[in-house]
Design a protein around this motif. Sequence first.
Motif, short mmCIF file in Angstrom:
data_model
loop_
_atom_site.label_atom_id
_atom_site.label_comp_id
_atom_site.label_asym_id
_atom_site.label_seq_id
_atom_site.Cartn_x
_atom_site.Cartn_y
_atom_site.Cartn_z
N HIS A 124 0.83 -1.21 0.00
CA HIS A 124 0.00 0.00 0.00
C HIS A 124 0.87 1.26 0.00
N LEU A 125 1.95 1.24 0.81
CA LEU A 125 2.84 2.40 0.87
C LEU A 125 3.45 2.69 -0.49
N LEU A 176 0.91 4.26 -2.92
CA LEU A 176 0.63 5.66 -2.59
C LEU A 176 1.80 6.57 -2.92
N LYS A 177 3.02 6.10 -2.69
CA LYS A 177 4.19 6.92 -3.00
C LYS A 177 4.32 7.13 -4.51
N GLU A 181 1.79 7.36 -6.60
CA GLU A 181 0.79 8.38 -6.92
C GLU A 181 1.27 9.76 -6.48
N GLU A 182 1.88 9.80 -5.28
CA GLU A 182 2.39 11.08 -4.79
C GLU A 182 3.47 11.64 -5.70
#
Length: 477
Positions: free
Chosen positions: A409-410, A413-414, A416-417
């Motif tokens: 998950h991390l 998300l990273k 996408e960031e």
Amino acid sequence: MIQPIVRNLFFSGIAVIILASCSVPSKTVQENSLKVPALFSNSDTAGIPPVTWKQYFTDTNLVKLVSDAIENNADLRIAWQRIIIAREGINTSKGMMLPSVSGVISTGVDKYGDYTMNGVGNYDTNLSPNIDKNQHIPTPTTDIFLGLKSTWEIDAWGKLKAGTRAAFQHYLATQKGRQWLTTQLVATVARLYYELMAYDNNMRIIHKNIQLQENALNVVKVQKEGGRATELAVQQFNAQLLHTKSFEFEVKQHITDLENQINILLGRFPQPVKRSDSLLNESLPSRLQAGIPSGLLENRADVKEASFELAASKANAEAARKAFFPSITLNAYAGFNAFNPSLLFSTGSVAYGLLGGLTSPLFNKKQLKANFAVANANQAQALYTYQKSILQAFGEVETSLQAIENNKHLYALKREEAGALTNAVNTANDLYLVGAASYLEVITAQKGVLDAELEVINGKKALLLATVDLYRALGGG
């Protein structure tokens, strides 16, 4: 008159020995009461067979490095010598159960005093008419022996057998110790490999951001000349560029350090380590199931090693307890014995003898008691070590499973960031060129995208390292 006294003393001695044997301490056995949970909290899979590291890791460069490490690693070679030592310990223990036979050549000389038992006896013997000249005892008297002597402790109580069992269990433990060391080595090489690839990717990101920041610095310099920017803006952009450039040398040192760590594990001098190009393209192992917790007791070599050491400690404690029993020994000899070298090999010089003995400590048993206490303490220590290894194995699997799930998950998300911040940099540059954004906003956006891209790499690295930890936690293959 003398014979009854000797007989009474003999039977009295046997009675004392038997009474002394009654003080043998009771048997102490440490049993494991630790119950392993039926399932891991993060896994609902049934049991799976263990996979080898070649099945688990698919990167060809990593496979080659691990193969070289297993072949050349110094610690593994040291562990192999421990196995050899333990194996010979079994042979030593077995040899103690057999009679020891020694070839003996001995000679000595004695000058007895004229007023001693031997002196008078030899003088009187030489005057006897029943002996010939070859039987005359010379003065000084020589004693020559050529033959065999044997000593054998009969293992009536199983003390020596217990020692042999302990040696065998220790031998099995050293084998499992080397297997666990191999698993540790595979995991360590894999971890260093992924960390090295991560720094390679960090270096490329830094170089890309240096190029972007140099372009931004050139733009602001042109704007300053045109009166649209200040010297402060130029200094800020330049400081940001210098800060990013400093990362390059920090990463270079990390790469050098990691390469040398890998080379040491592979048993070779410093040299470049061949590796794949992109960490982001590294695929995760296809098999990440944990199986059932009880499988750890079979797959984890350190748990099996602790189990064998516990069995060895139990056997040692049993041997220490049985040391309180009387020892039964047989001593025998056969050969040629004479006081004249010329008569040594004559028929009359043939000599042999057999002596049996029953010995038991009567008064000072402190050493035996201390040995027994130490053996019991070692047994308890081995039990706690075994239980600790089970708890540690279970905890490591739980942690690794959760780490894989969280890092998936991390990492998503990273990514996408990083994509959002990359768009933000483009937008900030466009707005700055038309005067709708300040240079600080551009600097902030550039710093944000650099940090985000580095965190993407760290996220993928953490995910890969979690899979390595799971491989290790499950005991390898």
